[in-house]
Design an enzyme around this catalytic site. Structure first.
Site, mmCIF file in Angstrom:
data_model
loop_
_atom_site.group_PDB
_atom_site.id
_atom_site.type_symbol
_atom_site.label_atom_id
_atom_site.label_comp_id
_atom_site.label_asym_id
_atom_site.label_seq_id
_atom_site.Cartn_x
_atom_site.Cartn_y
_atom_site.Cartn_z
ATOM 1 N N LYS A 235 2.328 12.497 -8.194
ATOM 2 C CA LYS A 235 2.564 11.089 -7.832
ATOM 3 C C LYS A 235 4.056 10.783 -7.786
ATOM 4 C CE LYS A 235 -1.771 8.960 -8.130
ATOM 5 N NZ LYS A 235 -2.573 7.776 -8.227
ATOM 6 N N LYS B 62 -8.181 7.090 -1.180
ATOM 7 C CA LYS B 62 -8.112 5.764 -0.575
ATOM 8 C C LYS B 62 -6.693 5.373 -0.202
ATOM 9 C CE LYS B 62 -9.551 3.951 -4.967
ATOM 10 N NZ LYS B 62 -8.651 4.484 -5.972
ATOM 11 N N LYS C 87 -7.601 16.269 -1.262
ATOM 12 C CA LYS C 87 -8.705 15.395 -1.667
ATOM 13 C C LYS C 87 -8.746 14.144 -0.777
ATOM 14 C CE LYS C 87 -8.439 12.528 -5.264
ATOM 15 N NZ LYS C 87 -8.702 11.698 -6.428
HETATM 16 N N1 AQP Z 1 -12.351 12.759 -2.811
HETATM 17 C C1 AQP Z 1 -13.078 12.565 -3.910
HETATM 18 N N2 AQP Z 1 -14.162 13.334 -4.144
HETATM 19 C C2 AQP Z 1 -14.897 13.139 -5.253
HETATM 20 N N3 AQP Z 1 -14.642 12.201 -6.176
HETATM 21 C C3 AQP Z 1 -13.581 11.394 -5.977
HETATM 22 N N4 AQP Z 1 -13.045 10.369 -6.682
HETATM 23 C C4 AQP Z 1 -11.964 9.887 -6.045
HETATM 24 N N5 AQP Z 1 -11.768 10.576 -4.916
HETATM 25 C C5 AQP Z 1 -12.747 11.539 -4.843
HETATM 26 C C6 AQP Z 1 -13.590 9.889 -7.948
HETATM 27 O O1 AQP Z 1 -13.530 8.475 -7.953
HETATM 28 C C7 AQP Z 1 -13.276 8.010 -9.265
HETATM 29 C C8 AQP Z 1 -12.194 6.993 -9.313
HETATM 30 O O2 AQP Z 1 -11.035 7.377 -8.724
HETATM 31 P P1 AQP Z 1 -9.727 6.488 -8.933
HETATM 32 O O3 AQP Z 1 -9.698 5.389 -7.970
HETATM 33 O O4 AQP Z 1 -9.591 6.059 -10.343
HETATM 34 O O5 AQP Z 1 -8.578 7.460 -8.699
HETATM 35 P P2 AQP Z 1 -8.435 8.659 -7.791
HETATM 36 O O6 AQP Z 1 -9.291 9.782 -8.251
HETATM 37 O O7 AQP Z 1 -6.949 8.908 -7.722
HETATM 38 O O8 AQP Z 1 -8.996 8.161 -6.391
HETATM 39 P P3 AQP Z 1 -8.236 8.045 -5.047
HETATM 40 O O9 AQP Z 1 -9.179 7.516 -4.022
HETATM 41 O O10 AQP Z 1 -7.544 9.339 -4.728
HETATM 42 O O11 AQP Z 1 -7.187 6.924 -5.402
HETATM 43 P P4 AQP Z 1 -5.667 6.816 -5.084
HETATM 44 O O12 AQP Z 1 -5.544 7.161 -3.635
HETATM 45 O O13 AQP Z 1 -5.338 5.398 -5.383
HETATM 46 O O14 AQP Z 1 -4.962 7.788 -5.994
HETATM 47 C C9 AQP Z 1 -12.991 9.231 -10.130
HETATM 48 O O15 AQP Z 1 -14.166 9.519 -10.865
HETATM 49 C C10 AQP Z 1 -12.713 10.311 -9.119
HETATM 50 O O16 AQP Z 1 -13.066 11.603 -9.602
#
Ligand code: AQP
Length: 335
Positions: free
Chosen positions: A115, A200, A197
């Protein structure tokens, strides 16, 4: 009776619109847990501000994530559903736990390194101490199990170390949480770069499908999803794009990957992609309708998050008071 159930804590950051990664990797699996565990599901807005958020959008996203929790079928009676910043014990406990965490531990975290590289103009201290807040989230509820993806393993390990350290210095205060290995939560990859991955916050919107994307957008994004020129629907590492699409199909249709391979033997990618898009549209339709209805009823959402915060705070403050007492803080309210 409920007291005997194991405790689960999990949350999603309102840092953007939720993707099918969040849905298939988290929300859809949570619904399966709610009868057997005592679950705390939080919209973790304190975590979201480690990256700059636009205030109006953060407010909207927070409510949207809450509405999605309900729309996928999480029952607010069975689970404690709340917004993290409504329970200030999280911030208070995080400060205390910061003083039991070493800089070396935090700077080793791979998510911090990633990050920090991605947000070079805003490498704030919150980005570094994010896992301490996560430890507070988990430990305040005496959590037994934390459903986590591979990328969060290191953070949970740190939460365990912090808890053990505190327990050793004082006396047993926190339950030591374990990772929850449940139904294999699919790890969904970007549709444009299957080595990454699905996120969002991806700047390329063709890389993700949102839970709330309309049918034509879902069709377009699936059609544009990166595949290869081999032309065989095969779940193989040499075909990462196709493999990812099969994982999505499998998670949505509940069909094992070999069945999907058989179904599309000799069929080429066009038909496979078309069917996958249809399956996704069908899966998401009821969630979208429910979410839109809920978002029209702000009073209802307010009641859900107010009740949730009240229930969460009772448990969280009990642990926080214990921490404060052991450290030697003078209690100011006789509770
Ligand atoms: N691509 C993914 N595949 C499977 N599980 C996923 N999760 C997120 N992306 C995937 C699961 O969603 C939960 C919450 O995620 P988060 O919003 O707390 O943070 P994150 O994992 O960092 O999700 P993002 O979408 O990638 O957010 P940003 O872009 O803001 O960093 C977790 O249980 C995660 O495993």
């Amino acid at each position: 009776m409920d007291e005997e159930k194991k405790v689960i804590f999990s949350g999603v950051q309102p840092s953007g619109n939720l993707t099918i990664g969040n849905y298939l990797g988290a929300l859809k699996n949570w619904v399966l847990l709610q009868d057997d565990y005592r679950c705390y599901f939080s919209v973790v807005d304190l975590h979201a501000i480690t990256v700059r958020q636009e205030p109006k959008s953060l407010r909207e996203k927070t409510l949207e994530v809450l509405a999605l929790y309900l729309a996928v079928g999480l029952d607010p009676e069975k689970n404690t559903i709340f917004i993290q910043s409504h329970v200030p014990a999280h911030s208070e406990a995080a400060w205390i736990l910061n003083c039991f965490t070493y800089m070396g531990e935090l700077s080793r975290m791979t998510q911090f390194k990633d990050k920090a590289a991605k947000h070079q103009d805003n490498i704030n201290a919150g980005l570094l101490t994010y896992p301490v807040l996560m430890a507070a989230d988990i430990l305040l509820y005496q959590t037994d199990l934390v459903p986590i993806g591979a990328d969060q393993k290191q953070h949970l390990e740190l939460a365990r170390n912090i808890a053990q350290r505190f327990n050793n210095i004082y006396s047993p205060t926190f339950k030591i949480p374990e990772p929850f290995i449940g139904n294999e939560g699919a790890r969904i990859m970007s549709l444009q770069d299957p080595a990454k991955k699905m996120s969002k916050s991806d700047e390329n919107e063709n890389g993700y499908i949102l839970i709330m994307d309309p049918p034509d957008v879902i069709k377009r994004k699936i059609q544009r999803a990166v595949t290869d020129n081999l032309g065989t629907v095969k779940y193989a590492d040499e075909q990462p794009g196709v493999k990812n699409l099969i994982s999505i199909y499998s998670a949505v249709a509940g069909m094992p990957s070999d069945e999907i391979e058989n179904k599309y033997k000799g069929a080429g990618y066009a038909k496979f992609k078309q069917d996958l898009a249809e399956a996704l549209i069908e899966e998401l339709k009821p969630v979208q309708e429910k979410c839109n209805d809920l978002l029209k009823n702000k009073d209802y959402l307010k009641k859900i998050y107010s009740d949730g915060a009240e229930r969460a705070a009772k448990v969280a403050y009990k642990t926080l008071r214990k921490m404060q007492k052991k450290i030697g803080f003078i209690p100011y309210l006789a509770k």
